[in-house]
Design a protein around this motif. Sequence first.
Motif, short mmCIF file in Angstrom:
data_model
loop_
_atom_site.label_atom_id
_atom_site.label_comp_id
_atom_site.label_asym_id
_atom_site.label_seq_id
_atom_site.Cartn_x
_atom_site.Cartn_y
_atom_site.Cartn_z
N ALA A 147 0.83 -1.21 0.00
CA ALA A 147 0.00 0.00 0.00
C ALA A 147 0.87 1.26 0.00
O ALA A 147 0.51 2.28 -0.61
CB ALA A 147 -0.94 0.00 1.20
N VAL A 148 2.01 1.20 0.68
CA VAL A 148 2.92 2.35 0.71
C VAL A 148 3.49 2.62 -0.69
O VAL A 148 3.78 3.76 -1.04
CB VAL A 148 4.04 2.13 1.75
N CYS A 149 3.59 1.58 -1.50
CA CYS A 149 4.07 1.76 -2.87
C CYS A 149 3.16 2.65 -3.69
O CYS A 149 3.58 3.25 -4.68
CB CYS A 149 4.21 0.40 -3.56
N MET A 150 1.90 2.72 -3.30
CA MET A 150 0.95 3.56 -4.03
C MET A 150 1.27 5.05 -3.89
O MET A 150 0.69 5.87 -4.60
CB MET A 150 -0.48 3.31 -3.53
N LEU A 151 2.19 5.39 -3.01
CA LEU A 151 2.57 6.79 -2.86
C LEU A 151 3.23 7.34 -4.12
O LEU A 151 3.23 8.56 -4.32
CB LEU A 151 3.50 6.97 -1.66
N MET A 152 3.76 6.47 -4.96
CA MET A 152 4.34 6.95 -6.22
C MET A 152 3.25 7.63 -7.05
O MET A 152 3.44 8.74 -7.56
CB MET A 152 4.96 5.80 -7.01
N GLY A 153 2.12 6.98 -7.19
CA GLY A 153 1.03 7.56 -7.97
C GLY A 153 0.45 8.79 -7.31
O GLY A 153 0.13 9.77 -7.99
N VAL A 154 0.34 8.75 -6.00
CA VAL A 154 -0.19 9.90 -5.26
C VAL A 154 0.73 11.11 -5.44
O VAL A 154 0.28 12.23 -5.67
CB VAL A 154 -0.38 9.55 -3.77
N GLY A 155 2.04 10.87 -5.35
CA GLY A 155 3.01 11.95 -5.54
C GLY A 155 2.94 12.53 -6.94
O GLY A 155 3.06 13.75 -7.14
N PHE A 156 2.76 11.66 -7.92
CA PHE A 156 2.63 12.13 -9.29
C PHE A 156 1.40 13.02 -9.46
O PHE A 156 1.46 14.06 -10.11
CB PHE A 156 2.57 10.94 -10.25
N VAL A 157 0.29 12.62 -8.86
CA VAL A 157 -0.94 13.41 -8.96
C VAL A 157 -0.79 14.75 -8.26
O VAL A 157 -1.24 15.80 -8.77
CB VAL A 157 -2.14 12.61 -8.39
N ILE A 158 -0.14 14.76 -7.10
CA ILE A 158 0.08 16.02 -6.37
C ILE A 158 0.95 16.97 -7.19
O ILE A 158 0.66 18.16 -7.31
CB ILE A 158 0.71 15.75 -4.99
N ALA A 159 2.03 16.44 -7.77
CA ALA A 159 2.91 17.27 -8.59
C ALA A 159 2.19 17.78 -9.83
O ALA A 159 2.36 18.95 -10.22
CB ALA A 159 4.16 16.49 -8.98
N ALA A 160 1.39 16.93 -10.45
CA ALA A 160 0.64 17.37 -11.64
C ALA A 160 -0.35 18.47 -11.27
O ALA A 160 -0.55 19.42 -12.04
CB ALA A 160 -0.09 16.18 -12.26
N ALA A 161 -0.98 18.36 -10.10
CA ALA A 161 -1.89 19.41 -9.65
C ALA A 161 -1.14 20.73 -9.46
O ALA A 161 -1.66 21.81 -9.77
CB ALA A 161 -2.59 19.00 -8.36
N GLY A 162 0.08 20.67 -8.95
CA GLY A 162 0.89 21.87 -8.79
C GLY A 162 1.25 22.51 -10.11
O GLY A 162 1.22 23.74 -10.26
N VAL A 163 1.58 21.67 -11.09
CA VAL A 163 1.90 22.20 -12.42
C VAL A 163 0.67 22.86 -13.03
O VAL A 163 0.75 23.97 -13.59
CB VAL A 163 2.44 21.07 -13.33
#
Length: 86
Positions: free
Chosen positions: A55-71
């Motif tokens: 489940a912690v591995c899913m943080l990769m996708g979450v981080g990508f979504v957060i960064a995309a929201a920032g962009v």
Amino acid sequence: MRDKTKANSAVAETGPGDGLVKAGGIVFIVGAIATLVTMAPLFLGTDPFPTISYAVCMLMGVGFVIAAAGVLRGVAAQRRQARSAT
């Protein structure tokens, strides 16, 4: 000419969304490290980790979504600024 230049040009100004991009990058890196650690037992032939580690591995996708929201937030702010300038 000195009065027209910034006093500290080495410090970059942060725009809207920059914090989200940095946070997303950190979350992505944590997820990537967790993925490497979680996959290591598969290659080493040891017992796999518990389910929570996957489940912690899913943080990769979450981080990508957060960064995309920032962009996207930065892009939207630049578009608003460009529209108000004309």
